[in-house]
Design a protein around this motif. Structure first.
Motif, short mmCIF file in Angstrom:
data_model
loop_
_atom_site.label_atom_id
_atom_site.label_comp_id
_atom_site.label_asym_id
_atom_site.label_seq_id
_atom_site.Cartn_x
_atom_site.Cartn_y
_atom_site.Cartn_z
N THR A 1 0.86 -1.20 0.00
CA THR A 1 0.00 0.00 0.00
C THR A 1 0.89 1.25 0.00
O THR A 1 2.08 1.17 0.34
CB THR A 1 -0.89 0.06 1.26
N VAL A 2 0.28 2.39 -0.32
CA VAL A 2 1.03 3.66 -0.35
C VAL A 2 1.58 3.95 1.05
O VAL A 2 2.76 4.27 1.24
CB VAL A 2 0.08 4.81 -0.77
N HIS A 3 0.68 3.82 2.03
CA HIS A 3 1.04 4.14 3.42
C HIS A 3 2.29 3.38 3.86
O HIS A 3 3.24 3.96 4.40
CB HIS A 3 -0.18 3.77 4.28
N ASP A 4 2.30 2.08 3.61
CA ASP A 4 3.42 1.26 4.06
C ASP A 4 4.68 1.52 3.24
O ASP A 4 5.79 1.40 3.74
CB ASP A 4 3.04 -0.23 4.01
N THR A 5 4.48 1.87 1.96
CA THR A 5 5.65 2.16 1.12
C THR A 5 6.36 3.40 1.66
O THR A 5 7.60 3.44 1.74
CB THR A 5 5.21 2.40 -0.34
N ARG B 1 15.44 -2.98 -3.67
CA ARG B 1 15.99 -3.10 -5.04
C ARG B 1 17.13 -4.14 -5.05
O ARG B 1 17.17 -5.01 -5.92
CB ARG B 1 16.46 -1.71 -5.50
N ARG B 2 18.03 -4.03 -4.07
CA ARG B 2 19.15 -4.99 -4.04
C ARG B 2 18.63 -6.41 -3.84
O ARG B 2 19.20 -7.38 -4.33
CB ARG B 2 20.13 -4.64 -2.91
N ALA B 3 17.51 -6.53 -3.13
CA ALA B 3 16.95 -7.87 -2.86
C ALA B 3 16.24 -8.44 -4.08
O ALA B 3 15.78 -9.57 -4.04
CB ALA B 3 16.00 -7.80 -1.68
N GLY B 4 16.12 -7.65 -5.14
CA GLY B 4 15.52 -8.18 -6.37
C GLY B 4 14.17 -7.58 -6.69
O GLY B 4 13.59 -7.91 -7.74
N VAL B 5 13.61 -6.73 -5.81
CA VAL B 5 12.28 -6.18 -6.08
C VAL B 5 12.38 -5.22 -7.27
O VAL B 5 13.20 -4.30 -7.29
CB VAL B 5 11.72 -5.44 -4.83
N ARG B 6 11.52 -5.46 -8.26
CA ARG B 6 11.55 -4.62 -9.46
C ARG B 6 10.20 -3.97 -9.76
O ARG B 6 10.12 -3.04 -10.55
CB ARG B 6 11.94 -5.47 -10.70
N ALA B 7 9.13 -4.47 -9.15
CA ALA B 7 7.82 -3.86 -9.38
C ALA B 7 6.95 -4.10 -8.15
O ALA B 7 7.03 -5.17 -7.53
CB ALA B 7 7.15 -4.47 -10.62
N LEU B 8 6.16 -3.08 -7.80
CA LEU B 8 5.24 -3.25 -6.68
C LEU B 8 3.85 -2.81 -7.10
O LEU B 8 3.67 -1.69 -7.60
CB LEU B 8 5.71 -2.43 -5.47
N TRP B 9 2.88 -3.69 -6.94
CA TRP B 9 1.48 -3.36 -7.22
C TRP B 9 0.93 -2.66 -5.97
O TRP B 9 1.01 -3.19 -4.86
CB TRP B 9 0.69 -4.63 -7.54
N ILE B 10 0.42 -1.45 -6.18
CA ILE B 10 0.05 -0.62 -5.02
C ILE B 10 -1.44 -0.32 -5.05
O ILE B 10 -1.95 0.25 -6.02
CB ILE B 10 0.83 0.71 -5.05
N GLY B 11 -2.13 -0.65 -3.96
CA GLY B 11 -3.56 -0.37 -3.87
C GLY B 11 -3.78 1.11 -3.58
O GLY B 11 -3.82 1.52 -2.43
N VAL B 12 -3.89 1.93 -4.64
CA VAL B 12 -4.14 3.36 -4.39
C VAL B 12 -5.64 3.63 -4.36
O VAL B 12 -6.07 4.68 -3.90
CB VAL B 12 -3.46 4.28 -5.45
N GLU B 13 -6.44 2.71 -4.88
CA GLU B 13 -7.91 2.80 -4.91
C GLU B 13 -8.33 4.17 -5.47
O GLU B 13 -8.02 4.48 -6.59
CB GLU B 13 -8.50 2.53 -3.52
N ASP B 14 -9.00 5.02 -4.67
CA ASP B 14 -9.29 6.38 -5.10
C ASP B 14 -8.37 7.27 -4.27
O ASP B 14 -8.49 7.33 -3.04
CB ASP B 14 -10.77 6.68 -4.82
N ILE B 15 -7.45 7.97 -4.93
CA ILE B 15 -6.41 8.71 -4.21
C ILE B 15 -7.00 9.73 -3.24
O ILE B 15 -6.42 10.05 -2.21
CB ILE B 15 -5.48 9.42 -5.22
N GLY C 1 0.96 12.04 -1.13
CA GLY C 1 1.61 10.84 -0.62
C GLY C 1 1.82 9.82 -1.73
O GLY C 1 2.88 9.21 -1.84
N THR C 2 0.80 9.66 -2.57
CA THR C 2 0.89 8.66 -3.64
C THR C 2 1.99 9.07 -4.62
O THR C 2 2.84 8.25 -5.01
CB THR C 2 -0.46 8.56 -4.37
N GLU C 3 1.99 10.37 -4.96
CA GLU C 3 3.01 10.86 -5.89
C GLU C 3 4.41 10.61 -5.31
O GLU C 3 5.30 10.14 -6.01
CB GLU C 3 2.80 12.36 -6.04
N ARG C 4 4.55 10.91 -4.01
CA ARG C 4 5.86 10.75 -3.36
C ARG C 4 6.28 9.28 -3.36
O ARG C 4 7.41 8.94 -3.70
CB ARG C 4 5.79 11.30 -1.93
#
Ligand code: B12
Ligand code: SF4
Length: 638
Positions: free
Chosen positions: A362-366, A377-391, A404-407
């Motif tokens: 989620t945005v909050h946890d990111t 990134r070093r651990a291999g993460v290349r994409a994260l699906w983020i539940g932004v729902e309605d910003i 927050g979402t933009e950041r």
């Protein structure tokens, strides 16, 4: 209605029990020599954005997990058939080791229910003397197990048993059945005897029918909510599940052998991997926290690293998708996993240097994990699906705001991780707003500018097992049909508007298409060729590593540059499918009469627990068994 939880202190299996039960079963497996088919129900009408390709190129973790547990418990004569790859598969044609399987284990999501029922109907055509025991499990049965049974005396049918929990419940059941199974007796015969003797009643996580005629349920007995495996390190090795996959084909039966190791990567280039389960948030439309009985569960970092190394070394799989509900939700847990993956990579693990990992957050946890994104990134993460729902937070507030979402998106992009937004459209959200960014298109624009190269937009849809599920029906939002066409279960995926109080719901349906068209279109494709929204290099280059040869570096830069354009091509391809499937529905919503469904979907068959009391999986409206009614009367009299 959310699923109830077990009593505090009784929600998890005793430590070590999942490993122990496999060990116990291994000691008796050879004697029983069972053959089993695990079939994954899949309705090809559901193929569209945002899951097209992910739905067929990633063998589902659920059936593989069940398969791994079976193999590790000693039942090696097991085959997993994916209807995704074998659309014509019919259980009545399946022969394994030259014989009819003893067990037919079907896994179904709600949207694939019809295909599941067709498989059951086909299996029921087999001569009763040889018919396998039909057990259904997976997300459909977790929430609506009653829907796989039948009460019509004119057309006996339905499953023998539903599992409302995880693979442990199946092992628990097998242990009970094999204990009573006589030599040469069918598993179905053992099931009938165990059921009659009440031996299934102490196994939480089952729903079984009782009645005088096979295939006609008079009552459904619900043994209650499962106990969860607390330590996911106890799960069986995922490699085993891959080794029993039926190769893709148009045939109706089974091939001589499973997919060979060297062909696995081609058939399923992405591996979904269980890492963590559960989420601390409580979004009203989501059943996940209640399903997990508010527990956060995880595999340890070393176990995840071992899984990835084994899967990579055996099948050369490079792309992994964590089946997490919300990976960053518990920062300590996430950091433990990421640190281990990074450490193995630094220590020279070839697998860790090759892999690319994606999952859901989620945005909050990111934002909370901002300082640790370089580690991710070093651990291999290349994409994260983020539940932004309605910003704007109108639909649900879980810490997401425009800023927050933009950041969060910029942080991810700057750290070499692609942000993949998941939006949820709803009645109160306009398509476009001129001033504040409340509109769907405004938000899609903002996400694109913040570096999103992919978009998921779904309409808020009632999800069984969520807090808001019942009121969607009782408040008259849910549709039974539109323009004479019934709302069917395969449509309950967020792509079809099938619950709304909007006076012109076809606008909502067209809004979904408009948002996709805004995001994926030829103009944007051309623009992406020259100015991609994000350039993320997928390869690992660690500090201290020798510089890769020039040709490799150039290839990597080219790939990063054209990735966005590639996603545009994918999006347009997916949109053509989405349009073909959902535009006719928009027309029905526009010109036809909409009939509403005010009754919460519930069992037509009476349900009870083994003691005659109310069943945990009974939804309001479910008829009560006579024994439940008399038990309640008894309480009143006392
Ligand atoms: C990863 C994921 C995806 C991936 C991959 C799916 C795949 N085919 O592999 C993608 C992104 C493609 C996806 C898409 C969708 N998903 Co999805 N997804 C998940 C997620 C997060 C993890 C699934 C997973 O692999 N879990 C790990 C495995 C090991 O667990 P499992 O599948 O539950 O299996 C265990 C038990 O259920 C049981 N079991 C399973 N089958 C059987 C069979 C038998 C016989 C037995 C005894 C036991 C058993 O044993 C297994 C091991 O313990 C789940 C949520 C969750 N945490 O489970 C949602 C979930 C499965 N998705 C869901 C939905 C609704 C969708 C979508 C419709 C989109 C949407 N609106 O969210 C689409 C459908 C696409 C399609 N055409 O099928 C729902 C299903 C709800 C339902 N009642 O059916 C879930 C449960 C999320 C939720 N809302 O709660 N999804
Ligand atoms: S954050 Fe996601 S997983 Fe958690 S409750 Fe909300 S929708 Fe469900």
């Amino acid at each position: 209605m959310e699923l109830p939880a077990r009593e505090k202190g009784d929600r998890l299996l005793p430590a070590g029990e999942l490993r122990d039960i496999r060990r116990r079963l291994r000691t008796i497996a050879a004697r029983h020599d069972l053959t089993s088919v695990i079939a994954c129900a899949f309705d090809h009408r559901t193929r569209m954005l945002p899951f097209i390709l992910a739905d067929t190129k990633m063998a589902p973790a659920g059936v593989r997990a069940v398969g791994s547990e079976m193999v590790d418990a000693g039942f090696e004569k097991t085959r997993i058939v994916l209807q995704q790859w074998n659309p014509n598969f019919r259980p009545s044609f399946a022969r394994l080791d030259g014989r009819m399987p003893d067990l037919l284990l079907i896994s179904a999501m709600q949207m694939h229910w019809q295909r599941c029922m067709e498989m059951i109907a086909d299996a029921r055509r087999i001569d009763p003397a040889h018919r396998p025991l039909i057990i259904v499990g997976g997300p459909k049965c977790i929430y609506e197990p009653w829907d796989v049974f039948n009460a019509d005396p004119d057309r006996p049918g339905g499953a023998d048993l539903a599992v409302t929990g995880e693979a442990y419940v199946l092992l628990n059941l097998l242990e009970a059945l094999l204990e009573v199974r006589g030599s040469g007796e069918s598993v179905r015969g053992a099931f009938a005897r165990a059921r009659a003797a009440g031996m299934l009643d102490d196994i939480p996580g089952l729903v079984y029918p009782v009645g005088a005629t096979d295939g006609v349920a008079e009552d459904l007995v619900d043994t209650g909510i499962q106990r969860l495996a607390g330590d996911l390190d106890e799960l069986a090795d995922p490699v085993a599940g891959y080794r029993i996959l039926q190769p893709p084909s148009n045939g109706r039966g089974l091939s001589a052998g499973p997919v060979q190791d060297r062909r696995i990567r081609r058939a399923t280039p992405v591996s979904s991997l269980v890492m963590t389960q559960g989420c601390k948030f409580g979004c009203g439309y989501c059943p996940i926290p209640a399903y997990n009985q508010r527990q956060l569960r995880a595999k340890s970092g070393p176990r995840i690293a071992d899984d990835i190394e084994r899967l990579h070394n055996t099948f050369k799989i490079q792309y992994f998708f964590g089946t997490d509900d919300n990976f960053f939700n518990d920062p300590d847990r996430a950091l433990g996993i990421l640190t281990e993956l990074d450490k193995r990579g630094a220590a020279g693990s070839r697998a860790m240097r090759k892999i690319r990992l994606a999952t859901e957050v989620t945005v909050h946890d990111t934002l909370k994990m901002a300082d640790h994104l370089p580690l991710a990134r070093r651990a291999g993460v290349r994409a994260l699906w983020i539940g932004v729902e309605d910003i704007s937070g109108t639909l649900v507030k879980k810490g997401q705001t425009g800023g927050g979402t933009e950041r969060a998106f910029r942080l991810l992009r700057d750290n070499g991780i692609l942000p993949m937004p998941m939006m949820m459209h709803h009645d109160d959200q306009p398509l476009y707003t001129p001033v504040r960014p409340r509109g769907l298109l405004n938000q899609a624009r903002l996400l694109r500018k913040s570096g999103a190269i992919n978009l998921q937009v779904l309409m808020i849809t009632p999800s069984p097992g969520s807090k808001l599920f019942d009121s969607t029906f009782t408040d008259g939002l849910a549709y039974a049909s539109a323009g004479g066409a019934k709302v069917e279960q395969y449509m309950i995926d967020g792509n079809y508007v099938m619950a709304s109080r909007h006076p012109r719901p076809w606008i909502k349906q067209l809004n979904l298409l408009a948002a996709y068209l805004y995001f994926f279109n030829p103009l944007r494709f051309l623009a992406a060729l020259f100015r991609p929204a994000a350039r993320v290099e997928l390869n690992h280059i660690r500090r201290g590593d020798p510089r890769p040869p020039l040709i490799k570096r150039i290839r990597e830069k080219i790939r990063a540059h054209f990735f966005d354009a590639g996603m545009q091509v994918y999006g347009m391809y997916g949109l053509s499918h989405t349009f073909q499937r959902t535009f006719p529905w928009a027309l029905r919503l526009m010109s036809g009469r909409i009939q509403r469904k005010r009754e919460v979907p519930h069992s037509q068959i009476p349900m009870r627990n083994p003691h005659g009391g109310p069943a945990d999986h009974a939804v309001p409206g479910t008829p009560q068994s006579e024994s439940t009614v008399s038990a309640a009367d008894g309480v009143g009299e006392g």
